[in-house]
Design a protein around this motif. Structure first.
Motif, PDB file in Angstrom:
ATOM      1  N   VAL A 161     115.287 -26.034  18.660  1.00 24.53           N
ATOM      2  CA  VAL A 161     116.675 -27.737  18.489  1.00 24.53           C
ATOM      3  C   VAL A 161     117.849 -26.296  18.001  1.00 24.53           C
ATOM      4  O   VAL A 161     118.611 -26.228  17.109  1.00 24.53           O
TER       5      VAL A 161
ATOM      6  N   GLU B 267     111.879 -34.999  26.428  1.00 31.08           N
ATOM      7  CA  GLU B 267     112.766 -35.831  27.238  1.00 31.08           C
ATOM      8  C   GLU B 267     112.506 -36.649  28.521  1.00 31.08           C
ATOM      9  O   GLU B 267     113.043 -37.731  28.375  1.00 31.08           O
TER      10      GLU B 267
ATOM     11  N   THR C 236     113.393 -37.659  21.250  1.00 35.49           N
ATOM     12  CA  THR C 236     114.118 -36.654  21.278  1.00 35.49           C
ATOM     13  C   THR C 236     113.852 -36.071  19.601  1.00 35.49           C
ATOM     14  O   THR C 236     113.756 -37.237  19.301  1.00 35.49           O
ATOM     15  N   SER C 237     113.982 -34.973  19.543  1.00 32.84           N
ATOM     16  CA  SER C 237     114.447 -35.266  18.164  1.00 32.84           C
ATOM     17  C   SER C 237     115.791 -34.131  17.932  1.00 32.84           C
ATOM     18  O   SER C 237     115.773 -33.658  17.339  1.00 32.84           O
ATOM     19  N   ASP C 238     115.933 -34.228  18.423  1.00 40.28           N
ATOM     20  CA  ASP C 238     117.461 -33.072  18.688  1.00 40.28           C
ATOM     21  C   ASP C 238     118.612 -33.814  17.752  1.00 40.28           C
ATOM     22  O   ASP C 238     119.742 -32.187  17.380  1.00 40.28           O
ATOM     23  N   ILE C 239     118.716 -34.685  17.409  1.00 37.20           N
ATOM     24  CA  ILE C 239     119.680 -35.507  16.818  1.00 37.20           C
ATOM     25  C   ILE C 239     119.691 -35.114  14.894  1.00 37.20           C
ATOM     26  O   ILE C 239     117.879 -36.199  15.004  1.00 37.20           O
ATOM     27  N   GLU C 240     119.413 -33.779  14.508  1.00 39.43           N
ATOM     28  CA  GLU C 240     119.061 -34.078  12.837  1.00 39.43           C
ATOM     29  C   GLU C 240     117.223 -34.472  12.877  1.00 39.43           C
ATOM     30  O   GLU C 240     117.061 -34.626  11.814  1.00 39.43           O
ATOM     31  N   LEU C 241     116.318 -33.983  13.700  1.00 38.11           N
ATOM     32  CA  LEU C 241     115.106 -33.986  13.855  1.00 38.11           C
ATOM     33  C   LEU C 241     114.932 -35.483  13.744  1.00 38.11           C
ATOM     34  O   LEU C 241     113.853 -35.762  13.179  1.00 38.11           O
ATOM     35  N   HIS C 242     115.903 -36.529  13.705  1.00 33.42           N
ATOM     36  CA  HIS C 242     115.013 -38.075  14.002  1.00 33.42           C
ATOM     37  C   HIS C 242     114.455 -37.902  15.124  1.00 33.42           C
ATOM     38  O   HIS C 242     115.264 -38.073  16.007  1.00 33.42           O
ATOM     39  N   ARG C 243     113.522 -39.043  15.227  1.00 30.62           N
ATOM     40  CA  ARG C 243     112.829 -38.817  16.804  1.00 30.62           C
ATOM     41  C   ARG C 243     113.565 -40.440  17.221  1.00 30.62           C
ATOM     42  O   ARG C 243     113.240 -41.052  16.718  1.00 30.62           O
TER      43      ARG C 243
END
Lengths: 482, 204
Positions: A155, A225, B180-187
């Motif tokens: 990430v 994704e 996605t989990s790319d924003i603050e690992l928030h799914r």
């Protein structure tokens, strides 16, 4: 070599990162979250240790016959209509990819997140040739639009929080809704809209590969994704850059790695999407397929009897999330596209240890990374080995302050009278730490220690004094009489 | 010397420098088969649980696949895309793929396909471009994917799933909708692939 070393040493780069409280908050939140998810899904597997042992053995066996597996992979890919290219280093790989894109007549490509193409600095090389490479993974998009560098293997935008991402999108994304909120769902939606028409019109895609199966010539990309599927399926030409260590001998071997990888990396039982393709399939997907097999320091790493284990890495990033040093310093401090514990091993090995001499010291050697590693890479031992190589290479000349201090400490500790005298002297330190209980700074050369950490105030009584008083000969005699 | 010969030569020299390491036997003591038979009620229950955990929707066919597909497509506006080899009568009014361009595929709100195999433990469905699944792009561009899985296609473990597949077929493994989990690992479910996955479970 590409993007394997930074301009600053790790201690210098880490000093800046440690002072950034926003970064430390973002990282602390992210690593804590993913550690919890990973622990929960790993606990579901009764055979986790057996899977790790199989993964480790598979990797070392593959490396022992790497030449044969690569030749077989090349044969199978070629038989299915693909074209295989070999690249000795980053420069050669970039030149091959640039030529292949030029031959299509296109000046825009879409890209699947790939560590290998980051390692060789492909986007910069393409830009110099007038080719625009559009990253399509959400985190890579955030990094690309932000003019930033990735800070995590899985990430890359982990150092950014939602408010920062919203700012980047509002500033850099043409046509973005000005009402965009920082809600993750809305941000993902904005990325979807931004990339959708690019996917639909793309003629050329570039990817990495998580695995390449020698016996069948099958390449695999593991993702979440659907941007990977878009790139691997819709364009006419696909160019895949794969490190030579990514080959696995058989399709069956994937049963081990497709269990170890998702649980270790995202903390999921399985990632949402995995694509597997073999050469070219008429009527389905790109009709031109190129595979670039990349060395770039891997064969030099392979030559080290012990250090070659670093090539077993499947780039899951579990070691980053459990590392106390990574959690505080962040990924940029490592100066390489491979941060964290595995990066501290892999980067100096790929570049040669003298080119990345501070990285083997970027660890507390606590061992959490070994426990988390799905293929059982003994990272702490590899780091100690690299430190030894660095020290050996620098023997002779003026000793460093650290070496001088260690030599002095060893002289003092070798004799009990000298040690007792030193302990008495250390009580002077109590005067320095009177008010806070900590010593914040010492005069040179001792400031090399206190420059990056406080020193606890020495106790009023040393352990040896306490022992003499409580358990010493005099005390023991008293006890015997009672 | 060609790059190929040089890299292969370096590998041979490296393995020799490292003392000609042996290819050691791989211990395969991990679970290669599940404790439940493929298609058994326990395996189907586990698959259902995992799919729901991934925010997929499960519709039980109860012997009538076309009716279950109709339920799954109830909220979809416009005709659904179908691969040319989907069984007749499953999707009345479905438009068979005739090699649509990516932009044309984007005009369909939904696609209905079969599956090649499924793994219960991980909630994974494998599509291998068989006649009832079509080329990979079909299940990628439309926003709703309705996927019919037969009970006898469901195995318990990942090794059993891979053993059922032919590596040279273009294969997509799907576990829930795009996420996605790319924003603050928030799914967040739904990025580029189908944002809705509806699995029609066809159990006798």
């Amino acid at each position: 070599m590409g993007h394997l070393r930074g301009e600053q040493s790790f201690p210098d780069a880490a000093r800046g990162a440690l002072a950034d409280s926003q970064l430390r908050r973002n990282l602390g939140h992210a690593t804590t979250t993913i550690r919890g998810k990973r622990a929960a899904v790993v606990a579901e597997c009764d055979d986790w240790e057996e899977l790790r042992l199989a993964g480790e053995a598979l990797k070392s066996s593959t490396m022992a016959r790497l030449d044969q597996h690569l030749v077989e992979l090349e044969e199978r890919v070629t038989a299915r209509g693909g074209v295989v290219h070999w690249a000795r280093d980053a420069h050669e790989a970039n030149a091959i990819v640039t030529r292949l894109v030029r031959e299509t007549g296109e000046t825009e490509v879409v890209k699947v997140k790939s560590m290998a193409t980051q390692e060789i600095g492909l986007n910069d090389a393409l830009a110099e040739a007038g080719i625009t490479a559009q990253e399509t993974d959400l985190a890579e998009l955030i990094v690309q639009l932000g003019g930033d560098l990735g800070s995590h293997i899985l990430v890359p935008a982990i150092h950014r929080n939602r408010a920062e991402i919203r700012e980047i999108f509002l500033r850099e994304m043409p046509g973005v809704d000005p009402e965009l909120t920082a809600e993750p769902r809305r941000l993902a939606e904005a990325a979807r809209l931004y990339l959708r028409e690019r996917f639909l019109r793309a003629k050329v895609a570039i990817s990495g590969a998580n695995f390449g199966v020698a016996e069948s010539g099958t390449l695999l990309v593991v993702e979440s994704e659907g941007n990977g599927r878009m790139c691997l399926t819709l364009p006419e030409t696909l160019i895949t850059v794969m490190g030579i260590e990514k080959v696995v001998p058989t399709w069956q071997d994937l049963e081990v790695f497709l269990q170890l990888l998702p649980r270790s990396s995202t903390g999921e039982r399985m990632n949402p999407y995995t694509s597997a393709w073999t050469g070219v399939t008429p009527g389905d997907g790109p009709q031109a397929f190129h595979l670039v097999l990349l060395d770039n320091g891997r064969t030099a790493t392979l030559a080290d009897e012990v250090g070659r284990a670093a090539l077993h890495c499947i780039k899951c990033s579990a070691c980053l999330n459990v590392c106390p040093v990574y959690e505080r310093a962040g990924g940029h401090a490592y100066g390489s596209v491979y941060p964290g514990p595995i990066g501290a091993v892999l980067s100096p090995q790929l570049t040669g240890v003298e080119d990345n001499a501070s990285l083997p010291y970027a660890s507390s050697l606590c061992g959490a990374c070994f426990d988390a590693c799905p293929v059982r890479i003994d990272i702490p031992s590899l780091l100690v080995r690299l430190r030894a190589q660095h020290v050996d290479a620098n023997r002779g000349g003026v000793p460093s302050p650290e070496a001088a201090a260690m030599a002095a400490a060893s002289w003092v500790m070798a004799d009990h009278r000298r040690f007792a005298a030193a302990e008495t002297a250390s009580r002077l330190g109590r005067l320095l730490g009177r008010s806070t209980g900590r010593i914040g700074s010492l005069p040179p050369p001792l400031d090399a220690w206190t420059g990056s950490r406080d020193l606890p105030r020495p106790p009023a009584e040393s352990f040896r004094q306490w022992w003499a008083r409580e358990r010493g000969q005099g005390r023991a005699r008293e006890r015997g009489q009672s | 010397m060609s790059a190929r010969d040089e890299v292969l030569g370096r590998i041979r020299a490296a393995n020799s420098a490292a003392g000609h390491p042996l290819a050691r036997p791989v211990p395969r003591e991990y679970a290669r088969t599940g404790t439940h038979a493929p298609g058994s009620a326990a395996v189907l229950e586990l698959l259902r649980d995992r799919l729901v955990d991934y925010r997929a929707t499960v519709v039980d066919a109860a012997g009538d696949v076309p009716a279950a597909i109709a339920v799954a497509l109830a909220g979809v506006d416009g005709p659904a895309l179908v691969p040319a080899g989907l069984p007749d009568g499953w999707v009345p009014g479905g438009v068979a793929d005739t090699g649509f361009s990516p932009a044309e595929l984007d005009g369909f709100a939904a696609v209905v396909t079969g599956a090649a195999a499924a793994c219960a433990v991980t909630g994974t469905i494998a599509l291998d471009a068989g006649p009832d699944q079509g080329r990979r792009a079909l299940t990628l561009v439309p926003d709703v994917h309705v996927c019919v899985v037969r009970a006898d296609q469901v195995v318990e473990t990942v090794p059993e799933l891979l053993a059922r597949l032919d590596p040279v077929r273009p294969t997509t493994f799907v576990s829930g909708p795009s996420a996605t989990s790319d924003i603050e690992l928030h799914r967040v479910e739904g990025v580029h692939g189908p944002r809705t996955l509806i699995v029609v479970l066809d159990a006798p």
